[in-house]
Design a protein around this motif. Structure first.
Motif, PDB file in Angstrom:
ATOM      1  N   GLN A  47     -90.757 -35.569-124.112  1.00 12.27           N
ATOM      2  CA  GLN A  47     -91.466 -34.915-123.275  1.00 12.27           C
ATOM      3  C   GLN A  47     -91.309 -35.364-121.822  1.00 12.27           C
ATOM      4  N   GLU A  48     -91.028 -36.595-121.667  1.00 15.45           N
ATOM      5  CA  GLU A  48     -90.875 -37.180-120.016  1.00 15.45           C
ATOM      6  C   GLU A  48     -89.262 -36.468-119.907  1.00 15.45           C
ATOM      7  N   LEU A  49     -88.500 -36.372-120.854  1.00 16.40           N
ATOM      8  CA  LEU A  49     -87.066 -35.768-120.497  1.00 16.40           C
ATOM      9  C   LEU A  49     -87.200 -34.367-120.200  1.00 16.40           C
ATOM     10  N   ALA A  50     -87.961 -33.658-120.900  1.00 17.82           N
ATOM     11  CA  ALA A  50     -88.292 -32.450-120.588  1.00 17.82           C
ATOM     12  C   ALA A  50     -88.854 -32.125-119.398  1.00 17.82           C
ATOM     13  N   GLY A  51     -89.696 -32.929-118.915  1.00 21.80           N
ATOM     14  CA  GLY A  51     -90.244 -32.748-117.574  1.00 21.80           C
ATOM     15  C   GLY A  51     -89.164 -32.902-116.591  1.00 21.80           C
TER      16      GLY A  51
ATOM     17  N   PHE B 282     -81.329 -30.569-128.030  1.00 19.37           N
ATOM     18  CA  PHE B 282     -82.413 -31.644-127.975  1.00 19.37           C
ATOM     19  C   PHE B 282     -83.438 -31.234-126.848  1.00 19.37           C
ATOM     20  N   ILE B 283     -82.654 -30.940-125.748  1.00 16.03           N
ATOM     21  CA  ILE B 283     -83.321 -30.719-124.464  1.00 16.03           C
ATOM     22  C   ILE B 283     -84.179 -29.325-124.722  1.00 16.03           C
ATOM     23  N   GLN B 284     -83.425 -28.417-125.081  1.00 15.32           N
ATOM     24  CA  GLN B 284     -84.100 -26.976-125.375  1.00 15.32           C
ATOM     25  C   GLN B 284     -85.630 -27.122-126.270  1.00 15.32           C
ATOM     26  N   ARG B 285     -85.172 -27.824-127.501  1.00 19.01           N
ATOM     27  CA  ARG B 285     -86.570 -28.079-128.300  1.00 19.01           C
ATOM     28  C   ARG B 285     -87.380 -28.909-127.465  1.00 19.01           C
ATOM     29  N   ALA B 286     -87.317 -29.791-126.626  1.00 22.51           N
ATOM     30  CA  ALA B 286     -88.241 -30.606-125.970  1.00 22.51           C
ATOM     31  C   ALA B 286     -88.834 -29.772-124.889  1.00 22.51           C
ATOM     32  N   PHE B 287     -88.147 -28.933-124.487  1.00 24.89           N
ATOM     33  CA  PHE B 287     -88.493 -27.961-122.999  1.00 24.89           C
ATOM     34  C   PHE B 287     -89.458 -26.904-123.834  1.00 24.89           C
ATOM     35  N   ASP B 288     -89.145 -26.477-124.966  1.00 23.02           N
ATOM     36  CA  ASP B 288     -89.957 -25.228-125.492  1.00 23.02           C
ATOM     37  C   ASP B 288     -91.445 -25.865-125.853  1.00 23.02           C
ATOM     38  N   ILE B 289     -91.481 -27.395-126.099  1.00 25.59           N
ATOM     39  CA  ILE B 289     -92.797 -27.845-126.472  1.00 25.59           C
ATOM     40  C   ILE B 289     -93.637 -28.103-125.192  1.00 25.59           C
ATOM     41  N   TYR B 290     -92.723 -28.701-124.305  1.00 26.08           N
ATOM     42  CA  TYR B 290     -93.274 -28.932-122.754  1.00 26.08           C
ATOM     43  C   TYR B 290     -93.725 -27.751-122.402  1.00 26.08           C
ATOM     44  N   SER B 291     -92.983 -26.733-122.256  1.00 24.74           N
ATOM     45  CA  SER B 291     -93.541 -25.343-121.601  1.00 24.74           C
ATOM     46  C   SER B 291     -94.845 -24.734-121.991  1.00 24.74           C
ATOM     47  N   LYS B 292     -94.859 -24.977-123.413  1.00 28.85           N
ATOM     48  CA  LYS B 292     -96.150 -24.533-123.972  1.00 28.85           C
ATOM     49  C   LYS B 292     -97.276 -25.386-123.690  1.00 28.85           C
ATOM     50  N   ASN B 293     -97.108 -26.892-123.701  1.00 28.96           N
ATOM     51  CA  ASN B 293     -98.188 -27.446-123.198  1.00 28.96           C
ATOM     52  C   ASN B 293     -98.556 -27.543-121.798  1.00 28.96           C
ATOM     53  N   ASN B 294     -97.826 -27.061-120.962  1.00 32.07           N
ATOM     54  CA  ASN B 294     -97.868 -27.059-119.652  1.00 32.07           C
ATOM     55  C   ASN B 294     -98.156 -25.548-119.076  1.00 32.07           C
ATOM     56  N   ASN B 295     -98.202 -24.542-120.220  1.00 26.73           N
ATOM     57  CA  ASN B 295     -98.583 -23.316-119.596  1.00 26.73           C
ATOM     58  C   ASN B 295     -97.305 -22.749-118.726  1.00 26.73           C
ATOM     59  N   ILE B 296     -96.151 -23.130-119.089  1.00 29.18           N
ATOM     60  CA  ILE B 296     -95.091 -22.592-118.164  1.00 29.18           C
ATOM     61  C   ILE B 296     -94.609 -21.244-118.675  1.00 29.18           C
ATOM     62  N   GLN B 297     -94.791 -20.255-118.024  1.00 31.17           N
ATOM     63  CA  GLN B 297     -94.420 -18.797-118.327  1.00 31.17           C
ATOM     64  C   GLN B 297     -93.114 -18.289-117.902  1.00 31.17           C
TER      65      GLN B 297
ATOM     66  N   ASP C  32     -83.170 -40.913-133.726  1.00 31.90           N
ATOM     67  CA  ASP C  32     -84.252 -40.355-134.478  1.00 31.90           C
ATOM     68  C   ASP C  32     -85.566 -40.339-133.696  1.00 31.90           C
ATOM     69  N   ILE C  33     -85.484 -40.158-132.405  1.00 32.86           N
ATOM     70  CA  ILE C  33     -86.883 -39.946-131.687  1.00 32.86           C
ATOM     71  C   ILE C  33     -86.919 -38.479-131.503  1.00 32.86           C
ATOM     72  N   SER C  34     -88.002 -37.912-131.760  1.00 29.57           N
ATOM     73  CA  SER C  34     -88.237 -36.601-131.744  1.00 29.57           C
ATOM     74  C   SER C  34     -88.522 -35.879-130.438  1.00 29.57           C
ATOM     75  N   PRO C  35     -88.156 -34.587-130.234  1.00 27.08           N
ATOM     76  CA  PRO C  35     -88.336 -33.972-129.009  1.00 27.08           C
ATOM     77  C   PRO C  35     -89.663 -33.899-128.425  1.00 27.08           C
ATOM     78  N   SER C  36     -90.591 -34.063-129.670  1.00 24.87           N
ATOM     79  CA  SER C  36     -92.237 -33.605-129.155  1.00 24.87           C
ATOM     80  C   SER C  36     -92.846 -35.146-128.786  1.00 24.87           C
ATOM     81  N   SER C  37     -91.962 -36.279-129.064  1.00 23.11           N
ATOM     82  CA  SER C  37     -92.491 -37.787-128.802  1.00 23.11           C
ATOM     83  C   SER C  37     -92.763 -37.777-127.101  1.00 23.11           C
ATOM     84  N   ARG C  38     -93.267 -38.920-126.857  1.00 21.52           N
ATOM     85  CA  ARG C  38     -93.578 -39.156-125.438  1.00 21.52           C
ATOM     86  C   ARG C  38     -92.226 -39.152-124.546  1.00 21.52           C
ATOM     87  N   GLU C  39     -91.228 -40.064-125.003  1.00 25.35           N
ATOM     88  CA  GLU C  39     -89.991 -39.882-124.622  1.00 25.35           C
ATOM     89  C   GLU C  39     -89.428 -38.429-124.495  1.00 25.35           C
TER      90      GLU C  39
END
Length: 263
Positions: A192-196, A240-255, A183-190
């Motif tokens: 987002q590190e995974l998405a990176g 889970f990875i897709q949801r985490a990456f969606d947030i990661y790409s927005k936060n890091n301006n990945i077009q 139950d650790i969210s894709p938006s959590s630090r963990e």
């Protein structure tokens, strides 16, 4: 000219093998002594030492004594020897990957604990069984299309590059499963590190050319062709990875167009 003789104790001291081991090799016919002195002391010749070097070499590569004995007796040609060593290379890679899977599972569990949660051990064990067997290095190349091979050829120069990519891919899926079922969210630090790490893997496999990512579609190829267990668990990890990456790409301006993690 007198034949050079090497006694058991000398050979044991030089090679690091025990006297008992050398006696065992003698008893099973793997490395029989060449003779005995008048006093009954066993000895080897220079030719025996060459055979012993081969035995130690094959043993280091994890061949069984029966396999080694057959190779010494048959005396394989250079082509046959190359094939033998390549086969053993695959076996060793499988063992290495088994250890890599264990390390990945431990690392994922530690991250969950550091997040203040209980690792979902039963889920991880089940998920690992869902992943490809460690014979992947023998059959995976046939599951990659010609187009994908061309795109990835710059990064996949040899078997070790394939293993590096496969290990990273599998490690991230194991971690995603651990986070999801804790139950650790894709938006959590963990998350987002995974998405990176996922993004870094995609950059690596594409050689930095993000326009190639859709051509590679590495997850689609792997997930469909290499899945051996429950598809649902793999789909959940990918989601889970897709949801985490969606947030990661927005936060890091990945077009970038949506990267498919499901086929």
């Amino acid at each position: 000219m007198k034949e050079e003789r090497y006694f058991v104790g000398e050979i044991a001291k030089t090679t690091g093998l025990t006297v008992r081991t050398l006696q065992h090799y003698d008893n099973i016919g793997l490395l029989p002594v060449s003779g005995r002195t008048e006093s009954g002391k066993r000895y080897y010749t220079k030719e025996d030492l060459i055979s012993l070097e081969q035995i130690i070499f094959y043993k280091m590569l994890d061949f069984s004594l029966d396999e080694i004995k057959k190779k010494l007796i048959d005396g394989p040609t250079e082509i046959e020897l190359k094939e033998i060593l390549e086969q053993q290379e695959y076996l060793l890679l499988r063992k290495i990957e088994q250890l890599n899977t264990s390390f990945a599972t431990i690392d994922a569990s530690i991250k969950v604990i550091e997040a203040g949660r209980q690792p979902p051990f039963h889920v991880l064990l089940k998920f690992i069984k869902t992943l490809p067997g460690d014979d992947i290095f023998e059959w995976a190349p046939s599951k990659v299309s010609k187009e994908q091979q061309e795109v990835m050829s710059g990064q996949m120069k040899d078997l070790y590059d394939v293993q590096k990519f496969y290990h990273k891919w599998k490690s991230l899926l194991i971690e995603a499963t651990a986070l999801l079922h804790s139950d650790i969210s894709p938006s959590s630090r963990e998350g987002q590190e995974l998405a990176g790490q996922w993004w870094d893997m995609l950059i690596y496999i594409s050689g930095g050319d993000v326009t190639k990512l859709e051509q590679i579609d590495q997850s689609g190829a792997m997930n469909e062709e290499m899945l051996v267990g429950e598809k649902k668990m793999l789909e959940e990890a990918n989601d889970f990875i897709q949801r985490a990456f969606d947030i990661y790409s927005k936060n890091n301006n990945i077009q970038l167009k949506e990267i498919k993690t499901n086929d």
